[in-house]
Scaffold this active site. Sequence first.
Site, mmCIF file in Angstrom:
data_model
loop_
_atom_site.group_PDB
_atom_site.id
_atom_site.type_symbol
_atom_site.label_atom_id
_atom_site.label_comp_id
_atom_site.label_asym_id
_atom_site.label_seq_id
_atom_site.Cartn_x
_atom_site.Cartn_y
_atom_site.Cartn_z
ATOM 1 N N GLY A 17 0.817 -1.195 0.000
ATOM 2 C CA GLY A 17 0.000 0.000 0.000
ATOM 3 C C GLY A 17 0.857 1.253 0.000
ATOM 4 O O GLY A 17 0.576 2.201 0.714
ATOM 5 N N HIS A 18 1.909 1.236 -0.816
ATOM 6 C CA HIS A 18 2.811 2.378 -0.904
ATOM 7 C C HIS A 18 3.646 2.294 -2.182
ATOM 8 O O HIS A 18 3.596 1.294 -2.891
ATOM 9 C CB HIS A 18 3.735 2.440 0.323
ATOM 10 C CG HIS A 18 4.635 1.270 0.450
ATOM 11 N ND1 HIS A 18 4.320 0.159 1.192
ATOM 12 C CD2 HIS A 18 5.866 1.025 -0.082
ATOM 13 C CE1 HIS A 18 5.314 -0.714 1.127
ATOM 14 N NE2 HIS A 18 6.253 -0.220 0.353
ATOM 15 N N ALA A 19 4.391 3.345 -2.428
ATOM 16 C CA ALA A 19 5.376 3.383 -3.510
ATOM 17 C C ALA A 19 6.671 3.932 -2.932
ATOM 18 O O ALA A 19 6.687 4.445 -1.811
ATOM 19 C CB ALA A 19 4.891 4.272 -4.651
ATOM 20 N N ARG A 68 2.475 -0.426 -4.980
ATOM 21 C CA ARG A 68 2.303 -1.867 -4.832
ATOM 22 C C ARG A 68 1.435 -2.181 -3.630
ATOM 23 O O ARG A 68 1.510 -1.530 -2.585
ATOM 24 C CB ARG A 68 3.638 -2.599 -4.740
ATOM 25 C CG ARG A 68 4.364 -2.644 -3.399
ATOM 26 C CD ARG A 68 5.103 -1.408 -2.945
ATOM 27 N NE ARG A 68 5.770 -0.643 -3.961
ATOM 28 C CZ ARG A 68 7.012 -0.830 -4.368
ATOM 29 N NH1 ARG A 68 7.763 -1.704 -3.769
ATOM 30 N NH2 ARG A 68 7.528 -0.094 -5.315
#
Length: 137
Positions: free
Chosen positions: A51-53, A98
């Site tokens: 839940g981040h990049a 992702r």
Amino acid sequence: MNTIDNILLIDIPKIHDTRGNLSVIENDIVPFEIKRVYYLYDVPSGAERGGHAHKKLQQFLIALSGSFDVVLKDGTQQKIITLNKPNQGLLIPSGIWRELQNFSSGSVCLVIASAVFDEADYIRDFTDFESFKNRIG
């Protein structure tokens, strides 16, 4: 600027042996210097990770055991890749969102990273991610 097209599934050499298989990850497999290795396990049913990049960091993900889905977004396109082979890794370049989900029971996700942990490299809000992509695009 990286897009979905820059994401690669890479086969890891597998040495077959009647006593059990062996796979080795060296610098010719991962296209960056390895600075950090960690793994996810005992992920509860229905839970999601990621839940981040990352602004700069690259990652190489491997399902050492079991399976899970990796949802990848570049701000325009989305792709879902299921990892379920310990001799195959997913190269995620910088600037890709992702999410990891649908973990099977007993799954283990190994993550090889190009840098040590740095909170400033994370983009944890999808709206901020879209703004980041628009700025660098």
